[in-house]
Design an enzyme around this catalytic site. Sequence first.
Site, mmCIF file in Angstrom:
data_model
loop_
_atom_site.group_PDB
_atom_site.id
_atom_site.type_symbol
_atom_site.label_atom_id
_atom_site.label_comp_id
_atom_site.label_asym_id
_atom_site.label_seq_id
_atom_site.Cartn_x
_atom_site.Cartn_y
_atom_site.Cartn_z
ATOM 1 N N TYR A 66 25.072 41.039 17.165
ATOM 2 C CA TYR A 66 25.147 42.117 18.173
ATOM 3 C C TYR A 66 23.747 42.534 18.629
ATOM 4 C CZ TYR A 66 25.762 47.163 19.404
ATOM 5 O OH TYR A 66 25.726 48.419 19.986
ATOM 6 N N LYS A 88 22.115 42.077 22.335
ATOM 7 C CA LYS A 88 21.643 43.255 23.078
ATOM 8 C C LYS A 88 20.155 43.086 23.414
ATOM 9 C CE LYS A 88 24.871 46.731 23.101
ATOM 10 N NZ LYS A 88 25.619 47.102 24.312
ATOM 11 N N ASN A 117 39.141 43.527 33.410
ATOM 12 C CA ASN A 117 38.377 42.929 32.320
ATOM 13 C C ASN A 117 37.206 42.207 32.980
ATOM 14 O OD1 ASN A 117 37.292 41.352 30.302
ATOM 15 N ND2 ASN A 117 39.279 40.920 29.361
ATOM 16 N N ASN A 149 23.209 56.424 17.054
ATOM 17 C CA ASN A 149 24.383 57.015 16.420
ATOM 18 C C ASN A 149 24.862 58.310 17.067
ATOM 19 O OD1 ASN A 149 22.998 55.149 14.310
ATOM 20 N ND2 ASN A 149 25.095 55.383 13.592
ATOM 21 N N ARG A 175 20.650 57.328 8.554
ATOM 22 C CA ARG A 175 20.919 57.372 9.987
ATOM 23 C C ARG A 175 20.546 58.751 10.511
ATOM 24 N NH1 ARG A 175 21.604 52.736 9.018
ATOM 25 N NH2 ARG A 175 23.357 51.379 9.579
#
Length: 386
Positions: free
Chosen positions: A182, A186, A73, A211, A257
Amino acid sequence: MAGRVDLDGNPINPMTICMIGAGGFIGSHLCEKLMSETPHTVLAVDVYSDKIKHLLEPTSLPWNGRIQFHRINIKNDSRLEGLIKMADLTVNLAAICTPADYNTRPLDTIYSNFIDALPVVKYCSENGKRLVHFSTCEVYGKTIGAFLPEDSPLRQDPAYFVLSEDASPCIFGPIEKQRWSYACAKQLIERLIYAEGAENGLEFTIVRPFNWIGPRMDFIPGIDGPSEGVPRVLACFSNNLLRHEPLKLVDGGHSQRTFIYIKDAIEAVFLMIENPARANGHIFNVGNPNNEVTVKQLAEMMTQVYSKVSGETPLETPTVDVSSKEFYGEGYDDSDKRIPDMTIINRQLGWNPKTSLWDLLESTLTYQHRTYAEAVKQAMSKTTAN
Ligand SMILES: NC(=O)c1ccc[n+]([C@@H]2O[C@H](COP(=O)([O-])OP(=O)(O)OC[C@H]3O[C@@H](n4cnc5c(N)ncnc54)[C@H](O)[C@@H]3O)[C@@H](O)[C@H]2O)c1
Ligand SMILES: O=c1ccn([C@@H]2O[C@H](COP(=O)(O)OP(=O)(O)O[C@H]3OC[C@](O)(CO)[C@H]3O)[C@@H](O)[C@H]2O)c(=O)[nH]1
């Protein structure tokens, strides 16, 4: 494998790649291709290995010795720096990257996408190692066109919606819309990597996937993931189809998308890995602008394709509307439209996607049916019996 050359005709020497997040969807496809088509060695780092088990065992596999799994981890393991030092290149894929988490687990999301990536960037920079970092198309947020009146003719002008690495702004919603936790994390790690490049000479490439979909994406709730879990749309809709229940359209399924087949996208990552002179210092959109649909159209297409590959008759009412608050909870928001500008990746790497949406859904849903249909049937009959 012999005599492999890069895009400029130079021989490609075998390299050691430290791949963090190698046990995930993209990582598993990248490892698969690296093992079968190159002489490179992979130090595969992840907390899970299920999706790459077929590459690790048995020891008689032709690539035995070229892939090592390290169950680490990266939040709290001192072995990470040693692995980065041993490698020529680090590919960082590790992240929480399912939208259902962004507004419900915003702290975990920010830590995973920014704080946990910091040591990776630092070790690469301090040790003079190259970094390929996975960001996201979500850093663009909403399009400029989304703020025009519904009937404005400007909405048809590509300048208002095509997303380009060096020109488009990053447009997020207000802080209370925690969906953007998020994208914001990023974006900040992209800026940090870029600054490490500018100030300290870090050799980096940033990937913005649009995607990517295909086999092994996420999980089917209650089968190989938590029953209450909410994966990304491909797995949500696959789950509904496997269970013969209507596909849920969030807020009418109007968002658009562009979907790209994982195998096309992996080709682009390969070119980046093996052509550092062309890829270093660049941010690349990786998507398929020809595969644009609304989520509603995706649902209709997946219903048709699934019926073809499974031989099952679709439901009379194949979709149902659900509000985003009901589906994702408070603080959800959405990107309206995502069309990647392909100019930079075309110029630097000469790469183009190939697979149509219909074809990629056909191979992916064939995999989903073959892998899960029986297990779902058994799980459903157990629930009914209880
Ligand atoms: N799939 C897409 O279309 C897409 C789109 C945009 C961005 N991305 C980015 O690409 C990357 C990979 O995405 P994916 O679709 O393969 O997701 P994934 O969830 O399948 O893979 C991520 C992997 O990282 C591992 N990981 C997370 N935290 C870790 C930690 N602390 N230590 C060790 N391992 C850890 C997870 O166990 C998982 O196996 C992510 O950074 C994501 O943000 C993907
Ligand atoms: O059952 C469902 C599930 C989702 N939707 C809607 O589909 C759209 C796409 O959703 P999803 O694939 O889950 O994720 P996004 O495209 O919104 O975000 C991802 O893009 C890239 C990445 O960074 C990593 O994969 C991630 O953030 C969306 O409009 C949902 O509301 C649905 O209608 N029904």
